[in-house]
Design an enzyme around this catalytic site. Structure first.
Site, PDB file in Angstrom:
ATOM      1  N   GLU A  52      46.447  42.243  52.624  1.00 11.98           N
ATOM      2  CA  GLU A  52      47.882  42.050  52.727  1.00 11.98           C
ATOM      3  C   GLU A  52      48.499  43.440  52.618  1.00 11.98           C
ATOM      4  O   GLU A  52      48.196  44.174  51.677  1.00 11.98           O
ATOM      5  CB  GLU A  52      48.356  41.160  51.576  1.00 11.98           C
ATOM      6  CG  GLU A  52      49.791  40.762  51.747  1.00 11.98           C
ATOM      7  CD  GLU A  52      50.300  39.809  50.661  1.00 11.98           C
ATOM      8  OE1 GLU A  52      49.497  39.295  49.874  1.00 11.98           O
ATOM      9  OE2 GLU A  52      51.524  39.617  50.644  1.00 11.98           O
ATOM     10  N   ARG A 287      34.222  39.369  42.716  1.00 12.73           N
ATOM     11  CA  ARG A 287      35.011  40.573  42.938  1.00 12.73           C
ATOM     12  C   ARG A 287      34.416  41.710  42.107  1.00 12.73           C
ATOM     13  O   ARG A 287      33.683  41.484  41.149  1.00 12.73           O
ATOM     14  CB  ARG A 287      36.471  40.336  42.610  1.00 12.73           C
ATOM     15  CG  ARG A 287      36.775  40.027  41.161  1.00 12.73           C
ATOM     16  CD  ARG A 287      38.212  39.529  40.977  1.00 12.73           C
ATOM     17  NE  ARG A 287      39.185  40.541  41.310  1.00 12.73           N
ATOM     18  CZ  ARG A 287      40.051  40.433  42.323  1.00 12.73           C
ATOM     19  NH1 ARG A 287      40.049  39.375  43.085  1.00 12.73           N
ATOM     20  NH2 ARG A 287      40.923  41.382  42.556  1.00 12.73           N
ATOM     21  N   LYS A 297      46.602  45.524  41.730  1.00  8.41           N
ATOM     22  CA  LYS A 297      47.631  46.267  42.465  1.00  8.41           C
ATOM     23  C   LYS A 297      48.885  46.452  41.622  1.00  8.41           C
ATOM     24  O   LYS A 297      49.510  47.500  41.628  1.00  8.41           O
ATOM     25  CB  LYS A 297      48.029  45.493  43.732  1.00  8.41           C
ATOM     26  CG  LYS A 297      47.113  45.676  44.920  1.00  8.41           C
ATOM     27  CD  LYS A 297      47.713  44.940  46.121  1.00  8.41           C
ATOM     28  CE  LYS A 297      46.680  44.695  47.191  1.00  8.41           C
ATOM     29  NZ  LYS A 297      47.116  43.725  48.201  1.00  8.41           N
TER      30      LYS A 297
HETATM   31  P1  ATP Z   1      46.840  40.419  45.918  1.00  8.13           P
HETATM   32  O1  ATP Z   1      46.880  40.007  44.504  1.00  8.13           O
HETATM   33  O2  ATP Z   1      48.015  41.215  46.336  1.00  8.13           O
HETATM   34  O3  ATP Z   1      46.433  39.349  46.881  1.00  8.13           O
HETATM   35  P2  ATP Z   1      44.256  41.509  46.511  1.00  8.13           P
HETATM   36  O4  ATP Z   1      43.574  42.546  45.696  1.00  8.13           O
HETATM   37  O5  ATP Z   1      43.642  40.184  46.653  1.00  8.13           O
HETATM   38  O6  ATP Z   1      45.673  41.469  45.903  1.00  8.13           O
HETATM   39  P3  ATP Z   1      44.337  41.644  49.389  1.00  8.13           P
HETATM   40  O7  ATP Z   1      45.041  42.612  50.250  1.00  8.13           O
HETATM   41  O8  ATP Z   1      44.680  40.226  49.505  1.00  8.13           O
HETATM   42  O9  ATP Z   1      44.550  42.135  47.910  1.00  8.13           O
HETATM   43  O10 ATP Z   1      42.783  41.853  49.521  1.00  8.13           O
HETATM   44  C1  ATP Z   1      42.116  42.016  50.745  1.00  8.13           C
HETATM   45  C2  ATP Z   1      40.681  41.618  50.579  1.00  8.13           C
HETATM   46  O11 ATP Z   1      40.038  42.407  49.592  1.00  8.13           O
HETATM   47  C3  ATP Z   1      40.533  40.181  50.157  1.00  8.13           C
HETATM   48  O12 ATP Z   1      39.595  39.558  51.020  1.00  8.13           O
HETATM   49  C4  ATP Z   1      40.035  40.254  48.758  1.00  8.13           C
HETATM   50  O13 ATP Z   1      39.167  39.198  48.479  1.00  8.13           O
HETATM   51  C5  ATP Z   1      39.322  41.587  48.707  1.00  8.13           C
HETATM   52  N1  ATP Z   1      39.357  42.155  47.363  1.00  8.13           N
HETATM   53  C6  ATP Z   1      40.451  42.457  46.641  1.00  8.13           C
HETATM   54  N2  ATP Z   1      40.119  42.913  45.425  1.00  8.13           N
HETATM   55  C7  ATP Z   1      38.768  42.907  45.363  1.00  8.13           C
HETATM   56  C8  ATP Z   1      37.796  43.270  44.366  1.00  8.13           C
HETATM   57  N3  ATP Z   1      38.165  43.721  43.163  1.00  8.13           N
HETATM   58  N4  ATP Z   1      36.489  43.138  44.679  1.00  8.13           N
HETATM   59  C9  ATP Z   1      36.118  42.695  45.879  1.00  8.13           C
HETATM   60  N5  ATP Z   1      36.963  42.327  46.860  1.00  8.13           N
HETATM   61  C10 ATP Z   1      38.285  42.430  46.615  1.00  8.13           C
END
Ligand code: ATP
Ligand code: MG
Length: 580
Positions: A52, A287, A297
Site C-alpha cells: 500500500e 512476518r 509503519k
Molecule cells: P499496513 O499496516 O499499512 O498494511 P504493512 O506492513 O502490511 O502495513 P503493506 O504495504 O500492506 O504494509 O505490505 C505489503 C506487503 O508486505 C504485504 O504483502 C505484507 O504482508 C508484507 N509485509 C509487511 N510487513 C512484513 C513483515 N514484517 N514481514 C514480512 N512481510 C511483510
C-alpha cells in the site's frame, strides 16, 4: 522443473514450505495450460508484491519482496508489483516512487520478457465496481443502512453469533439502486455500506457479511475525484489477484482468517463468469520480526516526526532507504531472506543474523583501507625529518589480482588513541613504553614514552623505528612482535567526517507487549568523529564500500559525500559486539 533447494556447506538448506507447494502444484499441472484474454500462455507461477503506497518499505517488506520475486525467478514465473491503492486518504505518489526505487535496488523488476507487470489496484476500480453490481444482482451482496454502531453491535463476538441486519433481505433491485446512488455521490460517508451476504452466525468473524464497498468522499492520488465509494481491501485483493492470473498469493499470517472470504469472493465471481478455474490461492507465512528494531509503519513515522532519527533514510532506520544508506548491499539482504527461510510460525530473527549477512557479503568484496577514527599522534623520533617512504598493502587480501594500494609513511603519524597505554593492562600487546609493535605495512617501532599536556593528558606518543624492518623487505622477518597497529601519515591523511552508527535500541524487543519503544533508545546509536583516512579514499564515490581494517565496514554516504570529500557511515563492525 528447476530444483533450487541446493545444499552445500556455504548455504545450508533453508526451510521454505512454499517451494514444496509450488513444486507439488507444478507436478500435478495445477496451473498448466492457462492463457490470458489474448490467448497468450501464462506461467505456472505468478506471484505479486502488493504494497500500500502509504509509507516507506522496511526490512519486513524486503523479506516479502525477496520471497515473491525470488520464487517467480526460481520457478520461471513472473512477479507483479502492484500498488494496493484502494484507501485514498493515506496514499501518496511520494510513496509510490520510493517503493519502485526500493524494489529495483533490491535487484528485482517486474519485466517478464517484453511485458511489464506493474499494476495499480485503482486501475481496476471499474471492474471491481461492475463485479459488485453483479454480486448484488445475484443476491450475494446487499446495501446495509444501519449505523456504524448498530453494525458493530449486531456483529456479535467470538462465541456469540451476530444478528442479521434488518436490511439484509431488501430486494436486490433496491440494493442496486442504492449502490448506484452511493456511487453517484448522493450520500454522506457512512450512510450506507455494501456488504457480502454470507452468514452472520459464522464462527469466523470475517464471514459475517463483511463490508465490500464504503462511501468515502476523498481525493485519490490517481483517480482524483472520480470515485466517492472505495472497495475494501478484503474484497479488492482476491479480485486483483484473479485479474492478474496470480497463482500463489502470499501474505502474512494475520490474514489466515481472511482466506475463507478470499475464496468465497472468487467462487461467486467464477459462477458469474468473471473468472475461470484454477483460481489464485492464498498462502500465509510468518512476518519478519527483527530484534533491536521496530517494523511498524506507524511507529517508524513517529521516529521521523519526532526527530528521533534524521529522516526516513537515517542509516539507523530499518527502512530499505535507511539500510541502503547505512551500507547494506542488495546481495546481503537477499542472502538474509534466503537464510531466515519462510515458515508458518511467528518468531524473532536476531539482528546479528542480518549484520552477519552484510559482513559475509562485504568481506568478499570490499576493498581494504586504513582509517584512524580516534586519533593520537605518534612521533618517530629517529625518522629523518624529510623522509617519506612508500608502503603498500593489498586492495583485498584474498584477491591479489585486485592489486595494491600505496600510501606514505613519515615522521608523524596518526594512530588510534587506544593503541597506546602508558601503563599496559594484562595481555595488552600494543604500544606502551618499552614495547615493540609493527606499524601495519610499515616498520617495527619501539615505544619510548609520551608527551602530556598540563592536565596530564597524553597528547603524543614517542617511538623509535628500525630502518631495516619494513614490511615486504628481507629484514622484516627478523622482527617478531605481537602487536600490529594501523596508522596514517599526518601530512598525507585525508580528514573526513565518519559516523559511527550502532543499533537504534538497546532492548532486543523495543516495542513488545505495548512497551514505549522510546525508552529503549540507544544513546550511543550515532557518534560523529573527525577521522584521518588513507589518502586514496578521497576518490571514494557515494555508496562505495570499504573495510576499514580492524574497524569494520564503511560506506561513503550517498547524501552528504562531495567530490574529493567523502563522508563515511559505519555499516557494521568487524565482530559482533552485542553477543552476551
Ligand atoms: P499496513 O499496516 O499499512 O498494511 P504493512 O506492513 O502490511 O502495513 P503493506 O504495504 O500492506 O504494509 O505490505 C505489503 C506487503 O508486505 C504485504 O504483502 C505484507 O504482508 C508484507 N509485509 C509487511 N510487513 C512484513 C513483515 N514484517 N514481514 C514480512 N512481510 C511483510
Ligand atoms: Mg498491509
Amino acid at each position: 522443473m528447476s530444483n533450487d533447494n541446493k545444499t552445500d556447506a556455504a548455504s545450508p538448506a533453508t526451510s521454505n514450505f512454499l517451494r514444496g507447494i509450488i513444486e507439488a502444484d507444478s507436478a500435478t499441472g495445477k496451473y498448466a495450460g492457462r492463457t490470458d484474454v489474448n490467448g497468450h500462455a501464462l506461467p505456472q507461477v505468478v506471484t505479486r508484491f502488493p504494497p500500500e503506497p502509504n509509507g516507506y518499505l522496511h526490512i519486513g517488506h524486503a523479506k516479502s519482496i525477496c520471497l515473491n520475486f525470488g520464487l517467480a525467478r526460481d520457478y520461471g514465473g513472473r512477479c507483479h508489483l502492484r500498488f494496493d491503492d484502494t484507501n485514498p486518504a493515506k496514499e501518496d505518489q511520494e510513496y509510490v516512487d520510493t517503493i519502485i526505487d526500493s524494489v529495483q535496488w533490491l535487484g528485482f523488476d517486474w519485466q517478464h520478457g517484453s511485458e511489464s507487470h506493474l499494476y495499480y489496484a485503482s486501475d481496476y476500480f471499474d471492474q471491481l465496481y461492475a463485479m459488485a453490481e453483479y454480486l448484488v444482482t445475484a443476491g450475494h451482496a446487499y446495501v446495509d443502512s444501519q449505523s456504524a454502531e448498530e453494525m458493530t453491535a449486531n456483529r456479535g463476538n467470538f462465541g456469540e453469533p451476530g444478528k442479521d441486519s434488518p436490511y439484509r433481505n431488501r430486494p436486490a433491485a433496491e440494493s442496486l439502486a442504492l449502490l448506484r446512488r452511493m456511487k453517484a455521490g448522493e450520500f454522506n460517508d457512512g450512510a450506507h455500506i455494501l456488504r457480502a451476504k454470507i452468514d452472520m452466525a459464522s464462527p469466523n468473524m470475517n464471514m459475517r457479511d463483511p463490508a465490500i464497498y464504503r462511501i468515502r468522499h476523498a481525493h485519490h492520488h490517481r483517480t482524483g475525484d472520480k470515485w466517492c465509494i472505495y472497495p475494501m481491501y478484503d474484497y479488492a485483493h482476491p479480485i486483483e489477484d484473479a485479474i492478474e492470473h496470480v497463482t500463489h498469493s502470499l501474505c502474512t499470517l494475520e490474514f489466515q482468517d481472511h482466506r475463507p472470504f478470499y475464496d468465497w469472493i472468487l467462487e461467486r465471481l467464477t459462477e458469474g463468469g468473471y473468472f475461470k478455474k484454477p483460481l489464485p490461492h492464498q498462502y500465509e507465512f510468518a512476518r519478519l520480526n527483527l530484534t533491536y528494531a521496530i517494523t511498524s509503519k506507524r511507529k517508524l513515522l513517529q521516529l521521523v516526526e519526532e526527530n528521533v532519527v534524521d529522516g526516513w533514510d537515517d542509516p539507523r532506520m530499518p527502512t530499505i532507504v535507511g539500510i541502503r544508506r547505512r551500507g547494506y548491499t542488495p546481495e546481503s539482504i537477499q542472502l538474509f531472506a534466503e537464510r531466515i527461510g519462510v515458515t508458518k510460525a511467528d518468531s524473532w530473527i536476531d539482528m546479528s543474523t542480518l549484520e552477519g549477512c552484510l559482513r559475509e557479503d562485504l568481506d568478499a568484496k570490499a576493498p581494504r583501507a586504513t582509517a584512524v577514527l580516534k586519533p593520537l599522534k605518534l612521533i618517530i623520533d629517529n625518522f629523518p625529518d624529510d623522509l617519506i617512504a612508500e608502503c603498500s598493502a593489498p586492495v583485498h587480501p584474498h584477491h591479489p589480482e585486485r592489486g595494491v594500494r600505496t600510501f606514505p609513511i613519515s615522521k608523524e603519524l596518526w594512530i588510534e588513541a587506544d593503541d597506546f597505554m602508558e601503563v599496559p593492562s594484562k595481555g595488552y600487546f600494543r604500544l606502551y613504553p618499552g614495547n615493540k609493535v609493527r606499524l601495519r605495512y610499515g616498520y617495527v617501532v619501539e615505544c619510548t614514552g609520551c608527551d602530556k599536556d598540563g592536565d596530564g593528558n597524553v597528547i603524543a606518543v614517542r617511538c623509535a623505528y628500525f630502518a631495516d624492518s619494513k614490511s615486504g623487505t628481507e629484514g622484516s622477518a627478523n622482527y617478531k612482535v605481537k602487536g600490529n597497529i594501523h596508522w596514517v601519515s599526518v601530512a598525507h591523511a585525508l580528514e573526513a567526517e565518519v559516523r559511527l552508527y550502532d543499533r537504534l535500541f538497546t532492548d532486543p524487543n523495543p516495542d513488545a507487549g505495548g512497551k514505549d519503544f522510546k525508552l529503549a533508545l540507544n544513546p550511543d546509536s550515532k557518534e560523529v568523529v573527525t577521522a584521518y583516512l588513507e589518502q586514496g579514499l578521497a576518490k571514494a564515490l557515494p555508496d562505495d564500500k570499504f573495510q576499514f581494517e580492524r574497524h569494520g565496514y564503511f560506506v561513503a554516504d550517498r547524501v552528504d559525500s562531495k567530490v574529493g570529500k567523502p563522508v563515511f557511515n559505519r555499516a557494521v563492525t568487524l565482530k559482533d559486539g552485542w553477543i552476551k
